[in-house]
Scaffold this motif. Structure first.
Motif, PDB file in Angstrom:
ATOM      1  N   ASN A  48       0.792  -1.228   0.000  1.00 59.61           N
ATOM      2  CA  ASN A  48       0.000   0.000   0.000  1.00 59.61           C
ATOM      3  C   ASN A  48       0.825   1.279   0.000  1.00 59.61           C
ATOM      4  O   ASN A  48       0.366   2.320  -0.464  1.00 59.61           O
ATOM      5  CB  ASN A  48      -0.939   0.021   1.206  1.00 59.61           C
ATOM      6  CG  ASN A  48      -2.022  -1.025   1.132  1.00 59.61           C
ATOM      7  OD1 ASN A  48      -2.018  -1.861   0.226  1.00 59.61           O
ATOM      8  ND2 ASN A  48      -2.951  -1.004   2.066  1.00 59.61           N
TER       9      ASN A  48
ATOM     10  N   THR B  78      -5.074   6.117  -5.091  1.00 56.29           N
ATOM     11  CA  THR B  78      -6.298   5.753  -4.397  1.00 56.29           C
ATOM     12  C   THR B  78      -6.059   5.667  -2.903  1.00 56.29           C
ATOM     13  O   THR B  78      -5.187   4.941  -2.441  1.00 56.29           O
ATOM     14  CB  THR B  78      -6.848   4.410  -4.899  1.00 56.29           C
ATOM     15  OG1 THR B  78      -6.974   4.462  -6.323  1.00 56.29           O
ATOM     16  CG2 THR B  78      -8.211   4.130  -4.293  1.00 56.29           C
ATOM     17  N   SER B  79      -6.837   6.427  -2.162  1.00 55.70           N
ATOM     18  CA  SER B  79      -6.751   6.423  -0.713  1.00 55.70           C
ATOM     19  C   SER B  79      -8.060   5.857  -0.163  1.00 55.70           C
ATOM     20  O   SER B  79      -8.709   5.027  -0.802  1.00 55.70           O
ATOM     21  CB  SER B  79      -6.469   7.839  -0.203  1.00 55.70           C
ATOM     22  OG  SER B  79      -6.349   7.848   1.199  1.00 55.70           O
ATOM     23  N   SER B  80      -8.455   6.293   1.004  1.00 57.62           N
ATOM     24  CA  SER B  80      -9.670   5.796   1.645  1.00 57.62           C
ATOM     25  C   SER B  80     -10.294   6.910   2.461  1.00 57.62           C
ATOM     26  O   SER B  80      -9.595   7.824   2.931  1.00 57.62           O
ATOM     27  CB  SER B  80      -9.338   4.610   2.556  1.00 57.62           C
ATOM     28  OG  SER B  80     -10.421   4.306   3.424  1.00 57.62           O
TER      29      SER B  80
ATOM     30  N   ALA C 206      -8.585   7.655   5.738  1.00 53.55           N
ATOM     31  CA  ALA C 206      -7.261   8.274   5.844  1.00 53.55           C
ATOM     32  C   ALA C 206      -7.215   9.499   6.756  1.00 53.55           C
ATOM     33  O   ALA C 206      -6.319   9.609   7.594  1.00 53.55           O
ATOM     34  CB  ALA C 206      -6.738   8.624   4.452  1.00 53.55           C
TER      35      ALA C 206
ATOM     36  N   THR D 266      -1.837   2.887   6.885  1.00 56.06           N
ATOM     37  CA  THR D 266      -1.181   2.897   5.566  1.00 56.06           C
ATOM     38  C   THR D 266      -1.773   3.985   4.680  1.00 56.06           C
ATOM     39  O   THR D 266      -1.055   4.621   3.905  1.00 56.06           O
ATOM     40  CB  THR D 266      -1.288   1.540   4.843  1.00 56.06           C
ATOM     41  OG1 THR D 266      -2.648   1.226   4.535  1.00 56.06           O
ATOM     42  CG2 THR D 266      -0.668   0.427   5.674  1.00 56.06           C
ATOM     43  N   LYS D 267      -3.079   4.212   4.787  1.00 56.37           N
ATOM     44  CA  LYS D 267      -3.708   5.218   3.943  1.00 56.37           C
ATOM     45  C   LYS D 267      -3.401   6.638   4.407  1.00 56.37           C
ATOM     46  O   LYS D 267      -3.236   7.552   3.590  1.00 56.37           O
ATOM     47  CB  LYS D 267      -5.224   4.983   3.867  1.00 56.37           C
ATOM     48  CG  LYS D 267      -5.608   3.732   3.090  1.00 56.37           C
ATOM     49  CD  LYS D 267      -5.024   3.764   1.683  1.00 56.37           C
ATOM     50  CE  LYS D 267      -5.383   2.536   0.865  1.00 56.37           C
ATOM     51  NZ  LYS D 267      -4.786   2.579  -0.491  1.00 56.37           N
ATOM     52  N   SER D 268      -3.319   6.854   5.718  1.00 55.18           N
ATOM     53  CA  SER D 268      -2.920   8.179   6.188  1.00 55.18           C
ATOM     54  C   SER D 268      -1.457   8.439   5.830  1.00 55.18           C
ATOM     55  O   SER D 268      -1.077   9.563   5.479  1.00 55.18           O
ATOM     56  CB  SER D 268      -3.145   8.313   7.694  1.00 55.18           C
ATOM     57  OG  SER D 268      -2.414   7.356   8.420  1.00 55.18           O
TER      58      SER D 268
ATOM     59  N   ILE E 164       0.101   7.189   3.172  1.00 56.64           N
ATOM     60  CA  ILE E 164       0.210   7.436   1.731  1.00 56.64           C
ATOM     61  C   ILE E 164      -0.281   8.833   1.382  1.00 56.64           C
ATOM     62  O   ILE E 164       0.186   9.453   0.418  1.00 56.64           O
ATOM     63  CB  ILE E 164      -0.534   6.343   0.918  1.00 56.64           C
ATOM     64  CG1 ILE E 164       0.064   6.226  -0.497  1.00 56.64           C
ATOM     65  CG2 ILE E 164      -2.022   6.624   0.801  1.00 56.64           C
ATOM     66  CD1 ILE E 164       1.482   5.770  -0.527  1.00 56.64           C
ATOM     67  N   GLU E 165      -1.208   9.373   2.167  1.00 56.65           N
ATOM     68  CA  GLU E 165      -1.665  10.742   1.899  1.00 56.65           C
ATOM     69  C   GLU E 165      -0.601  11.768   2.276  1.00 56.65           C
ATOM     70  O   GLU E 165      -0.441  12.785   1.591  1.00 56.65           O
ATOM     71  CB  GLU E 165      -2.986  11.022   2.604  1.00 56.65           C
ATOM     72  CG  GLU E 165      -4.161  10.325   1.958  1.00 56.65           C
ATOM     73  CD  GLU E 165      -5.477  11.072   2.121  1.00 56.65           C
ATOM     74  OE1 GLU E 165      -5.468  12.235   2.580  1.00 56.65           O
ATOM     75  OE2 GLU E 165      -6.519  10.481   1.785  1.00 56.65           O
TER      76      GLU E 165
ATOM     77  N   VAL F  89      -5.147  12.598  -4.700  1.00 57.65           N
ATOM     78  CA  VAL F  89      -5.588  11.369  -4.045  1.00 57.65           C
ATOM     79  C   VAL F  89      -7.090  11.257  -4.180  1.00 57.65           C
ATOM     80  O   VAL F  89      -7.811  12.264  -4.199  1.00 57.65           O
ATOM     81  CB  VAL F  89      -5.177  11.315  -2.549  1.00 57.65           C
ATOM     82  CG1 VAL F  89      -3.683  11.322  -2.405  1.00 57.65           C
ATOM     83  CG2 VAL F  89      -5.803  12.453  -1.764  1.00 57.65           C
TER      84      VAL F  89
ATOM     85  N   ARG G 185     -10.192   9.600  -2.276  1.00 61.00           N
ATOM     86  CA  ARG G 185     -10.689   8.940  -1.070  1.00 61.00           C
ATOM     87  C   ARG G 185     -12.026   8.280  -1.386  1.00 61.00           C
ATOM     88  O   ARG G 185     -13.015   8.958  -1.683  1.00 61.00           O
ATOM     89  CB  ARG G 185     -10.884   9.949   0.054  1.00 61.00           C
ATOM     90  CG  ARG G 185      -9.601  10.527   0.602  1.00 61.00           C
ATOM     91  CD  ARG G 185      -9.912  11.555   1.673  1.00 61.00           C
ATOM     92  NE  ARG G 185      -8.700  12.252   2.110  1.00 61.00           N
ATOM     93  CZ  ARG G 185      -8.700  13.431   2.708  1.00 61.00           C
ATOM     94  NH1 ARG G 185      -9.851  14.039   2.967  1.00 61.00           N
ATOM     95  NH2 ARG G 185      -7.564  14.001   3.070  1.00 61.00           N
TER      96      ARG G 185
END
Length: 266
Positions: free
Chosen positions: A99, A124-126, A129, A143-145, A147-148, A167, A169
């Motif tokens: 990720n 692609t995030s979530s 994040a 992992t998503k925070s 990656i942001e 990004v 979300r």
């Protein structure tokens, strides 16, 4: 004609986006660890984003067809649900390797192909994040925070080279990853020694949230919009869950108290 590289193109959002863009006349380099069958405007490339040699080989394959890229779109990722004190270390490092480091590897290797076109990168995030993590989803949210933060730093740097970074979300999307997250939580419910009751209660909440899923084609259309817009935003959102946002608006101590009340026996 635009050249687009898509990771995680073997299924779900990546596959839907690859097919949608190919139908619009884009040349799509569809990358995944699984084998993808070629079709009109789709050039499949098998790659393992956790291995540098594999990413370098993928770069050489793309260079056989094109010397520039207009965009890189990242969908490759995994979702693991577990408690932070029971999860196996191999799973802990694996999710970061895919990720986070997978995105880094692809961007670093393929950047030269973006430079001439002053292209863009979409990660692609979530919806998780920017929010405070919930129990058992913490590792994925971390992992998503991460990656942001990476993406914003990358946006700052690449903006100096006229390359845009955005990004996306997403909330719940009807894909294999959604099914994988459900299976991961089910596995935790069956194996946990510390959170048997809590994890089963949490599963009911997750099932409720995931019932409000959208189809991957909506993601594909939004990606197309981000590719074409002259000045893309840093953050795009789709299908955010309003209850998660409301919970996150509360002070941390109240969030913790509410979750404990919901997930423990009365």
């Amino acid at each position: 004609m635009k050249n687009i590289l898509i990771t995680g193109a073997g299924n779900g959002m990546g596959k839907a986006t690859a097919e949608y863009l190919a139908n619009k006349g884009y040349i799509v380099f569809a990358m995944d660890i699984v084998k993808i069958e070629p079709s009109e405007n789709i050039i499949p490339i098998q790659v393992d984003v956790t291995k540098n040699d594999s990413v370098l080989n993928a770069y050489n394959e793309v260079c056989k067809y094109a010397n520039t890229l207009d965009a890189i779109v990242h969908f490759a990722g995994i979702y693991i649900m577990n408690s932070l004190v029971e999860i196996d270390e191999k799973d802990f490092t694996k999710i970061f390797d895919i990720n986070v480091f997978g995105v880094y590897r692809i961007n670093k290797v393929f950047l030269p192909l973006l430079l001439e076109k002053e292209g863009r990168i979409i990660i692609t995030s979530s919806e998780l994040a920017p929010l405070d993590p919930l129990p058992f989803t913490g590792l994925y949210a971390i992992t998503k925070s991460t990656i942001e933060k990476y993406a914003f730093s990358l946006r700052m740097e690449l903006n100096l080279l006229n390359i845009k970074v955005s990004v996306l979300r997403t909330g719940a999307v009807n894909t294999n990853m959604l099914s994988a997250s459900t299976r991961s939580l089910e596995k935790m419910c069956n194996t946990t020694k510390l959170y048997k009751y809590n994890s089963n209660k949490f599963k009911d909440i997750v099932n409720s949230v995931e019932s409000k899923k959208i189809e991957p084609i909506k993601i594909a259309k939004l990606i197309d919009k981000i590719i074409l817009v002259k000045k893309p935003k840093f953050v795009y959102k789709i299908n955010a869950n309003k209850y998660l946002k409301l919970l996150n608006a509360l002070p941390d101590r109240i969030q913790v108290a509410i979750i404990k009340k919901i997930l423990t026996k009365r």
